[in-house]
Design a protein around this motif. Sequence first.
Motif, short mmCIF file in Angstrom:
data_model
loop_
_atom_site.label_atom_id
_atom_site.label_comp_id
_atom_site.label_asym_id
_atom_site.label_seq_id
_atom_site.Cartn_x
_atom_site.Cartn_y
_atom_site.Cartn_z
N ASP A 23 0.83 -1.20 0.00
CA ASP A 23 0.00 0.00 0.00
C ASP A 23 0.87 1.26 0.00
OD1 ASP A 23 -2.57 1.33 0.14
OD2 ASP A 23 -2.07 1.81 2.22
N LEU A 24 1.92 1.28 0.80
CA LEU A 24 2.81 2.44 0.84
C LEU A 24 3.49 2.66 -0.51
CD1 LEU A 24 4.40 2.01 4.38
CD2 LEU A 24 2.85 3.82 3.65
N ILE A 25 3.95 1.58 -1.11
CA ILE A 25 4.61 1.68 -2.41
C ILE A 25 3.61 2.17 -3.47
CG2 ILE A 25 5.70 0.35 -4.26
CD1 ILE A 25 7.15 -1.22 -2.04
N ALA A 26 2.39 1.65 -3.42
CA ALA A 26 1.35 2.08 -4.37
C ALA A 26 1.04 3.57 -4.21
CB ALA A 26 0.08 1.25 -4.19
N LYS A 27 1.20 4.09 -3.00
CA LYS A 27 0.94 5.51 -2.75
C LYS A 27 2.15 6.38 -3.07
CE LYS A 27 -2.61 4.81 0.72
NZ LYS A 27 -2.98 4.86 2.12
N ALA A 32 12.47 1.67 0.45
CA ALA A 32 13.23 1.71 1.71
C ALA A 32 12.35 2.23 2.86
CB ALA A 32 14.47 2.59 1.55
N PHE A 33 11.54 3.24 2.58
CA PHE A 33 10.63 3.78 3.59
C PHE A 33 9.62 2.69 4.00
CE2 PHE A 33 6.74 5.73 5.07
CZ PHE A 33 7.17 6.73 5.93
N ALA A 34 9.06 2.00 3.00
CA ALA A 34 8.07 0.95 3.28
C ALA A 34 8.69 -0.19 4.09
CB ALA A 34 7.48 0.42 1.97
N ASP A 35 9.93 -0.56 3.78
CA ASP A 35 10.63 -1.59 4.56
C ASP A 35 10.77 -1.15 6.01
OD1 ASP A 35 10.92 -3.05 2.21
OD2 ASP A 35 13.05 -2.53 1.95
N GLY A 36 11.23 0.09 6.19
CA GLY A 36 11.41 0.63 7.53
C GLY A 36 10.09 0.72 8.28
N PHE A 37 9.04 1.14 7.58
CA PHE A 37 7.73 1.25 8.22
C PHE A 37 7.26 -0.11 8.74
CE2 PHE A 37 3.22 1.65 8.74
CZ PHE A 37 3.02 2.96 9.17
#
Length: 118
Positions: A23-27, A32-37
Amino acid sequence: MWRCAGVFGMLLLIAGCQSTHEDLIAKGYPPAFADGFDDGCSSGRQAAGAITGGFKKDVPRYLKDAQYAEGWSDGFRQCQAMRESEDRGDYQNRYLNERDRAWQQEKDQGEARAYRSQ
């Protein structure tokens, strides 16, 4: 009408299958941010007392990758707060339900006394 409800239900089911990472990547967030999240969220839930999951942090990556670090920090704070909020809600719901049951019982007993005295 039932057909529309069925289609809507399927759409909800399909949408519910997407992970937070996807979902984060789609947005538009960087991977890297999505992995960390994801890692921070797991850690935040665990810090707030969740039994499942656990502390996850790629420390070398956290120190070198600003996007991973930002995602981890955001995920940790958001998921910790959400878990703590859920815990408070469970307590309040239990307490209010007990109060509601006690009130209903008192009301029913008062009504029974009123009928008997007639």
